[in-house]
Enzyme design. Structure first.
Site, PDB file in Angstrom:
ATOM      1  N   GLY A  50      -2.234   3.405   1.422  1.00 45.41           N
ATOM      2  CA  GLY A  50      -1.354   3.038   0.316  1.00 45.41           C
ATOM      3  C   GLY A  50      -1.950   1.911  -0.503  1.00 45.41           C
ATOM      4  O   GLY A  50      -2.812   1.160  -0.029  1.00 45.41           O
ATOM      5  N   CYS A  51      -1.486   1.772  -1.734  1.00 44.73           N
ATOM      6  CA  CYS A  51      -2.081   0.779  -2.633  1.00 44.73           C
ATOM      7  C   CYS A  51      -1.814  -0.649  -2.156  1.00 44.73           C
ATOM      8  O   CYS A  51      -2.758  -1.421  -1.935  1.00 44.73           O
ATOM      9  CB  CYS A  51      -1.609   1.004  -4.059  1.00 44.73           C
ATOM     10  SG  CYS A  51       0.172   1.030  -4.294  1.00 44.73           S
ATOM     11  N   HIS A  52      -0.544  -1.039  -1.991  1.00 47.50           N
ATOM     12  CA  HIS A  52      -0.253  -2.382  -1.504  1.00 47.50           C
ATOM     13  C   HIS A  52      -0.905  -2.607  -0.140  1.00 47.50           C
ATOM     14  O   HIS A  52      -1.475  -3.669   0.133  1.00 47.50           O
ATOM     15  CB  HIS A  52       1.260  -2.588  -1.362  1.00 47.50           C
ATOM     16  CG  HIS A  52       2.017  -2.555  -2.640  1.00 47.50           C
ATOM     17  ND1 HIS A  52       1.938  -3.550  -3.586  1.00 47.50           N
ATOM     18  CD2 HIS A  52       2.900  -1.640  -3.125  1.00 47.50           C
ATOM     19  CE1 HIS A  52       2.740  -3.256  -4.610  1.00 47.50           C
ATOM     20  NE2 HIS A  52       3.326  -2.107  -4.345  1.00 47.50           N
ATOM     21  N   ALA A  53      -0.797  -1.593   0.718  1.00 49.88           N
ATOM     22  CA  ALA A  53      -1.326  -1.712   2.072  1.00 49.88           C
ATOM     23  C   ALA A  53      -2.831  -1.946   2.066  1.00 49.88           C
ATOM     24  O   ALA A  53      -3.357  -2.673   2.920  1.00 49.88           O
ATOM     25  CB  ALA A  53      -0.986  -0.463   2.880  1.00 49.88           C
ATOM     26  N   SER A  54      -3.545  -1.355   1.118  1.00 47.12           N
ATOM     27  CA  SER A  54      -5.006  -1.501   1.087  1.00 47.12           C
ATOM     28  C   SER A  54      -5.418  -2.961   0.985  1.00 47.12           C
ATOM     29  O   SER A  54      -6.315  -3.428   1.697  1.00 47.12           O
ATOM     30  CB  SER A  54      -5.593  -0.714  -0.089  1.00 47.12           C
ATOM     31  OG  SER A  54      -5.458   0.673   0.111  1.00 47.12           O
TER      32      SER A  54
END
Length: 311
Positions: free
Chosen positions: A113-117
C-alpha cells in the site's frame, strides 16, 4: 517476449502502469476492448495467454480475479489490499532484506500500500536490526495527493463545482482502522499498530510519510539510524539522503511523477523525524508493481521507470 495483462487498466494505478509499459519493446501488452474488460470469460482467456497479470481492482474484484486465473501459468501482481498479509503471497517490497530473491521466483505477489510503503521503509530496518524495540509505541502522519483516492476522488477534486472544504488538507482514517495498518504491523514486526494520521491534500500526486521518534526510544543514536539507512538501501528504488532541506521545508510533491523513494532523518539529539517521500502512484503503487514485474523478467529493476530524474 513476455505477455502482460493489466486487469483493471481504467483505474488510476492501471493507467499509470499502462503509461509506463506502453513504450517498452521487451514486452507485449494484452488489451481488451472497453466493452469486454469486465467480461469474466474474456478476462480468463487473456489471463491464460499472459505471463504476468497485474490486478488493479478493488479487493473483492481482485479476489475474484485470482479465482479466474486458477490453472493458468501467469504470475500475478495484485495492487489491492486483499492479499498483503496472506502468507501464501509474497509481500512485494523488494528492498527489504531477504525478499528480492524470493520475489524473483514468486507466482503470487501483493504490491504494498502507498502509506504502508513509506512506514515500512522507515521502520522495518530499525526493528529488524535492533535499533527500535518491537513493542515501541509509534505515531505516523502521512500526506498524500488526491489521486490516491482513485477515480472518484480525482473527479471530486477536479470538479469545477467542488466543495470549498477540499481546498485545504483533510485528515481521514479517524477511527484508527485504516486498511494499511495490518500490513504496517505485520511487515515491520511491530507488536501494535501506530497511531496513524493520513491526510489528503489538494494536489494530484506525491506522498510524504513521517514517523516521529524520541531519542530515548532508540537502542542507539540518530547517527546509527542514518548509517543503517545508508547501508540498508544500497539497491533498488529506495535511497537515503543526508539532507533534503528545501529552505526549511520538505514538500510532499517533490517526488511526483517519479517511481523511486527518498528517506531522510531530521530533528535533533532529542527528537527525530524519519521521513519517506515518493509518489503515491509511483513507488506507492504502479512504480512498485512494475519493479516487481522487472524482477520476474530478470531485467534491471528500474527498467521503464522514472528514478532520480531519469527514465
Amino acid at each position: 517476449m513476455a505477455k502482460i495483462f493489466i486487469d483493471g487498466q481504467a483505474g488510476t494505478t492501471g493507467l499509470r502502469i499502462y503509461d509506463r509499459l506502453a513504450g517498452r519493446q521487451d514486452i507485449t501488452l494484452l488489451l481488451l476492448p472497453d466493452d469486454r474488460r469486465k467480461d469474466p470469460i474474456a478476462r480468463r482467456a487473456t489471463m491464460q495467454e499472459a505471463d504476468i497479470v497485474f490486478l488493479c481492482l478493488p479487493d473483492a474484484a481482485a479476489i475474484e480475479a485470482v479465482t479466474l486465473a486458477e490453472g493458468t501459468h501467469a504470475a500475478i501482481i495484485d495492487t489491492s489490499t486483499a492479499h498483503r498479509t496472506d502468507p501464501a503471497w509474497e509481500y512485494g517490497f523488494a528492498e527489504l532484506h531477504g525478499r528480492r530473491e524470493r520475489l524473483k521466483l514468486a507466482r503470487r505477489i501483493a504490491n504494498p500500500g502507498c502509506h504502508a510503503s513509506g512506514f515500512v521503509a522507515l521502520v522495518e530496518p530499525l526493528v529488524q536490526n535492533g535499533l527500535l524495540a518491537s513493542d515501541a509505541a509509534l505515531t505516523c502522519f502521512s500526506l498524500t495527493g488526491y489521486s490516491g483516492g482513485g477515480k472518484a476522488m480525482v473527479a471530486e477534486y477536479e470538479s469545477a463545482e467542488r466543495d470549498p472544504l477540499l481546498a485545504a488538507p483533510r485528515q481521514y482514517g479517524l477511527t484508527q482502522q485504516h486498511k494499511h495498518l495490518k500490513e504496517m504491523v505485520a511487515v515491520t514486526g511491530l507488536k501494535s499498530a501506530p497511531a496513524f494520521c493520513p491526510i489528503v491534500a489538494p494536489y494530484y500526486s506525491g506522498m510524504e510519510v513521517t514517523v516521529p521518534l524520541f531519542a530515548h526510544q532508540l537502542n542507539g543514536s540518530p547517527a546509527d539510524v542514518q548509517a543503517l539507512y545508508r547501508d540498508y538501501y544500497r539497491d533498488g528504488l529506495v535511497h537515503y539522503a543526508d539532507s533534503a532541506d528545501e529552505n526549511g521545508f520538505l514538500s510532499a510533491a517533490a517526488f511526483a511523477g517519479r517511481d523511486d523513494m527518498q528517506l531522510t532523518v531530521s530533528g535533533n539529539a532529542e527528537r527525530l523525524l524519519l521521513t519517506a517521500r515518493f509518489d503515491n502512484l509511483g513507488k506507492g503503487a504502479s512504480g512498485s508493481a512494475i519493479q516487481l514485474m522487472n524482477l520476474l523478467l530478470g531485467v534491471p529493476e528500474d527498467t521503464g521507470l522514472v528514478c532520480g530524474g531519469k527514465a
